[in-house]
Scaffold this motif. Sequence first.
Motif, PDB file in Angstrom:
ATOM      1  N   ARG A  24      22.359 -22.148  39.692  1.00 12.40           N
ATOM      2  CA  ARG A  24      23.145 -22.562  38.533  1.00 12.40           C
ATOM      3  C   ARG A  24      24.110 -21.457  38.108  1.00 12.40           C
ATOM      4  NH1 ARG A  24      20.700 -26.315  39.947  1.00 12.40           N
ATOM      5  NH2 ARG A  24      19.629 -27.958  38.768  1.00 12.40           N
ATOM      6  N   SER A  25      25.230 -21.888  37.550  1.00 12.10           N
ATOM      7  CA  SER A  25      26.184 -20.963  36.955  1.00 12.10           C
ATOM      8  C   SER A  25      26.610 -21.548  35.610  1.00 12.10           C
ATOM      9  CB  SER A  25      27.400 -20.784  37.868  1.00 12.10           C
ATOM     10  OG  SER A  25      28.325 -19.887  37.304  1.00 12.10           O
ATOM     11  N   PHE A  26      26.360 -20.812  34.539  1.00 10.90           N
ATOM     12  CA  PHE A  26      26.657 -21.330  33.207  1.00 10.90           C
ATOM     13  C   PHE A  26      26.894 -20.163  32.250  1.00 10.90           C
ATOM     14  CE2 PHE A  26      22.115 -20.944  33.881  1.00 10.90           C
ATOM     15  CZ  PHE A  26      21.684 -20.209  32.781  1.00 10.90           C
ATOM     16  N   LYS A  27      27.493 -20.471  31.132  1.00  9.63           N
ATOM     17  CA  LYS A  27      27.733 -19.446  30.120  1.00  9.63           C
ATOM     18  C   LYS A  27      26.393 -18.971  29.549  1.00  9.63           C
ATOM     19  CE  LYS A  27      32.300 -21.028  28.620  1.00  9.63           C
ATOM     20  NZ  LYS A  27      33.119 -21.507  27.485  1.00  9.63           N
ATOM     21  N   GLY A  28      26.277 -17.692  29.414  1.00 10.27           N
ATOM     22  CA  GLY A  28      25.046 -17.133  28.884  1.00 10.27           C
ATOM     23  C   GLY A  28      23.990 -16.856  29.938  1.00 10.27           C
ATOM     24  N   LYS A  29      24.328 -17.053  31.212  1.00 12.30           N
ATOM     25  CA  LYS A  29      23.359 -16.831  32.274  1.00 12.30           C
ATOM     26  C   LYS A  29      22.897 -15.374  32.310  1.00 12.30           C
ATOM     27  CE  LYS A  29      22.667 -17.237  37.282  1.00 12.30           C
ATOM     28  NZ  LYS A  29      23.252 -17.670  38.571  1.00 12.30           N
ATOM     29  N   THR A  30      23.855 -14.456  32.128  1.00 13.09           N
ATOM     30  CA  THR A  30      23.513 -13.034  32.145  1.00 13.09           C
ATOM     31  C   THR A  30      22.570 -12.680  31.005  1.00 13.09           C
ATOM     32  OG1 THR A  30      25.656 -12.487  33.146  1.00 13.09           O
ATOM     33  CG2 THR A  30      24.439 -10.696  32.110  1.00 13.09           C
ATOM     34  N   LEU A  31      22.821 -13.262  29.840  1.00 13.60           N
ATOM     35  CA  LEU A  31      21.951 -13.002  28.689  1.00 13.60           C
ATOM     36  C   LEU A  31      20.542 -13.536  28.938  1.00 13.60           C
ATOM     37  CD1 LEU A  31      24.318 -13.817  25.678  1.00 13.60           C
ATOM     38  CD2 LEU A  31      23.571 -11.563  26.469  1.00 13.60           C
ATOM     39  N   LEU A  32      20.462 -14.728  29.504  1.00 15.46           N
ATOM     40  CA  LEU A  32      19.154 -15.328  29.781  1.00 15.46           C
ATOM     41  C   LEU A  32      18.394 -14.506  30.822  1.00 15.46           C
ATOM     42  CD1 LEU A  32      17.124 -17.595  29.348  1.00 15.46           C
ATOM     43  CD2 LEU A  32      18.362 -18.953  31.059  1.00 15.46           C
ATOM     44  N   GLU A  33      19.111 -14.059  31.854  1.00 18.63           N
ATOM     45  CA  GLU A  33      18.466 -13.266  32.892  1.00 18.63           C
ATOM     46  C   GLU A  33      18.010 -11.914  32.340  1.00 18.63           C
ATOM     47  OE1 GLU A  33      18.915 -12.951  37.576  1.00 18.63           O
ATOM     48  OE2 GLU A  33      20.750 -12.465  36.491  1.00 18.63           O
ATOM     49  N   THR A  34      18.793 -11.365  31.429  1.00 20.19           N
ATOM     50  CA  THR A  34      18.393 -10.113  30.776  1.00 20.19           C
ATOM     51  C   THR A  34      17.124 -10.312  29.968  1.00 20.19           C
ATOM     52  OG1 THR A  34      20.714  -9.400  30.624  1.00 20.19           O
ATOM     53  CG2 THR A  34      19.127  -8.294  29.198  1.00 20.19           C
ATOM     54  N   ALA A  35      17.026 -11.458  29.297  1.00 18.86           N
ATOM     55  CA  ALA A  35      15.813 -11.767  28.538  1.00 18.86           C
ATOM     56  C   ALA A  35      14.608 -11.907  29.458  1.00 18.86           C
ATOM     57  CB  ALA A  35      16.014 -13.052  27.729  1.00 18.86           C
ATOM     58  N   PHE A  36      14.818 -12.498  30.637  1.00 16.35           N
ATOM     59  CA  PHE A  36      13.730 -12.622  31.614  1.00 16.35           C
ATOM     60  C   PHE A  36      13.215 -11.248  32.052  1.00 16.35           C
ATOM     61  CE2 PHE A  36      15.126 -17.027  33.396  1.00 16.35           C
ATOM     62  CZ  PHE A  36      14.541 -17.633  32.301  1.00 16.35           C
ATOM     63  N   MET A  37      14.130 -10.283  32.190  1.00 15.27           N
ATOM     64  CA  MET A  37      13.764  -8.965  32.691  1.00 15.27           C
ATOM     65  C   MET A  37      13.313  -8.007  31.592  1.00 15.27           C
ATOM     66  SD  MET A  37      14.140  -9.370  35.884  1.00 15.27           S
ATOM     67  CE  MET A  37      13.879  -7.669  36.385  1.00 15.27           C
ATOM     68  N   LEU A  38      13.457  -8.406  30.348  1.00 14.63           N
ATOM     69  CA  LEU A  38      13.160  -7.511  29.223  1.00 14.63           C
ATOM     70  C   LEU A  38      11.724  -6.977  29.217  1.00 14.63           C
ATOM     71  CD1 LEU A  38      14.812  -6.355  26.928  1.00 14.63           C
ATOM     72  CD2 LEU A  38      14.044  -8.238  25.469  1.00 14.63           C
ATOM     73  N   PRO A  39      10.704  -7.794  29.519  1.00  8.14           N
ATOM     74  CA  PRO A  39       9.337  -7.250  29.512  1.00  8.14           C
ATOM     75  C   PRO A  39       9.118  -6.106  30.498  1.00  8.14           C
ATOM     76  CG  PRO A  39       9.275  -9.644  29.468  1.00  8.14           C
ATOM     77  CD  PRO A  39      10.698  -9.259  29.730  1.00  8.14           C
ATOM     78  N   LEU A  40      10.023  -5.956  31.457  1.00  8.31           N
ATOM     79  CA  LEU A  40       9.888  -4.885  32.446  1.00  8.31           C
ATOM     80  C   LEU A  40      10.162  -3.520  31.832  1.00  8.31           C
ATOM     81  CD1 LEU A  40       9.300  -4.472  35.489  1.00  8.31           C
ATOM     82  CD2 LEU A  40      11.772  -4.567  35.874  1.00  8.31           C
ATOM     83  N   VAL A  41      11.007  -3.476  30.801  1.00 10.52           N
ATOM     84  CA  VAL A  41      11.406  -2.191  30.204  1.00 10.52           C
ATOM     85  C   VAL A  41      10.838  -1.979  28.808  1.00 10.52           C
ATOM     86  CG1 VAL A  41      13.506  -2.042  31.579  1.00 10.52           C
ATOM     87  CG2 VAL A  41      13.589  -3.210  29.382  1.00 10.52           C
ATOM     88  N   LEU A  42      10.366  -3.042  28.169  1.00  9.68           N
ATOM     89  CA  LEU A  42       9.785  -2.880  26.842  1.00  9.68           C
ATOM     90  C   LEU A  42       8.406  -2.222  26.938  1.00  9.68           C
ATOM     91  CD1 LEU A  42      10.548  -6.262  25.013  1.00  9.68           C
ATOM     92  CD2 LEU A  42      11.510  -4.008  24.494  1.00  9.68           C
TER      93      LEU A  42
END
Length: 223
Positions: A43-61
């Motif tokens: 998929r390609s959509f607006k906000g994809k980067t933000l959503l993917e960043t949210a997916f990866m957030l537990p890795l650095v928190l």
Amino acid sequence: MIAASIDWQQFWTPIRLSVQVALLSSVVVVLLGIAAAWWMSRRSFKGKTLLETAFMLPLVLPPTVIGFLLLVILGRKSWFGQFIEWLFAAPVIFSWWSAVIASIVVAFPLVYQTMKVGFSSVDKDLEAASRSIGASEWQVFLYITLPLTYRSLVSAYILGFARGLGEFGATLMIAGNIPGKTQTIPTAIYVAVDAGDTAMAWAWTGSIIVISFIMLLLTGRRS
């Protein structure tokens, strides 16, 4: 001798619970990671980067931050926590299920990223060829995409299992450290060290090193 000073019944209980939590959480997180990675890679959509960043957030928190957020979301003062308690007639906090949830959250980024790389490596021409002869999207995924990402799938599962097995901070926040109920190997080590029980701390440390080494060794062999 160290072995003589170990209470073996006490020794096995956290190991059994840790493996139980890791097995269940790894299965759930792999299913979630497969679904999220496949959807995001196609998929390609607006906000994809933000959503993917949210997916990866537990890795650095910090795990304690994740634990605190889960405590707020699943606690008895939140509407979601109250709904869960009404649904199952018991709160999820300070149960072994909360340890499973914590493990799923912290392991998700590793599983997601591994599966995303796997899906990205699949030859799109093969998928297009299967569609051209009438295969549905589900058939393309089941018979073409998923088999071609077998190595990534195995690696994702092993990484998810190992990460769930070693989870400490978030688990301690929402599951606590109740012996025989929510005490996993990492929390048991923490308590043993705090109590000055070096023999038990070494025994549990050795057990988790062995289990983790074997899982990572399998990951390397699959790679």
